[in-house]
Motif scaffolding. Structure first.
Motif: not given
Ligand code: ZN
Ligand code: ZN
Length: 89
Positions: A23, A28, A30, A38, A80
């Motif tokens: 990802c 996101c 993360h 990520c 994710c």
């Molecule tokens: Zn992510």
């Protein structure tokens, strides 16, 4: 609905990603490395298990209108995956 992915294809992708979530979505939540990717490690086999452990993950189609092949799938950790699943469209 769970997309079916050929086992050998997922294995190729798993080697490609160096066992780490792929990802790079800037939206996101993360933990990201300096490239925005990520940092979650992925455990082989976890994608076939029905659990929510932190190192579990799922293969995803990048373009859902195309069949699964190596350049059209990405491996996302559970966190994710859930984020991707909540995106509109
Ligand atoms: Zn992510
Ligand atoms: Zn991730």
């Amino acid at each position: 609905m769970r997309q079916e992915f050929p086992h050998t294809l997922v294995r190729q992708a798993y080697d490609r990603c160096e066992h780490r979530c792929e990802c790079t979505n800037p939206n996101c939540d993360h933990d990201a490395d300096k490239y925005g990717r990520c940092t979650q490690m992925l455990r082989w086999g976890a994608w076939e298990e029905e659990n929510d452990s932190p190192d579990s993950w799922e293969p995803h189609l990048i373009d859902p209108d195309r069949p699964p092949y190596i350049s059209n799938i990405c491996l996302l950790c559970t966190n994710c995956s859930q984020h991707a699943a909540t995106q509109p469209g």
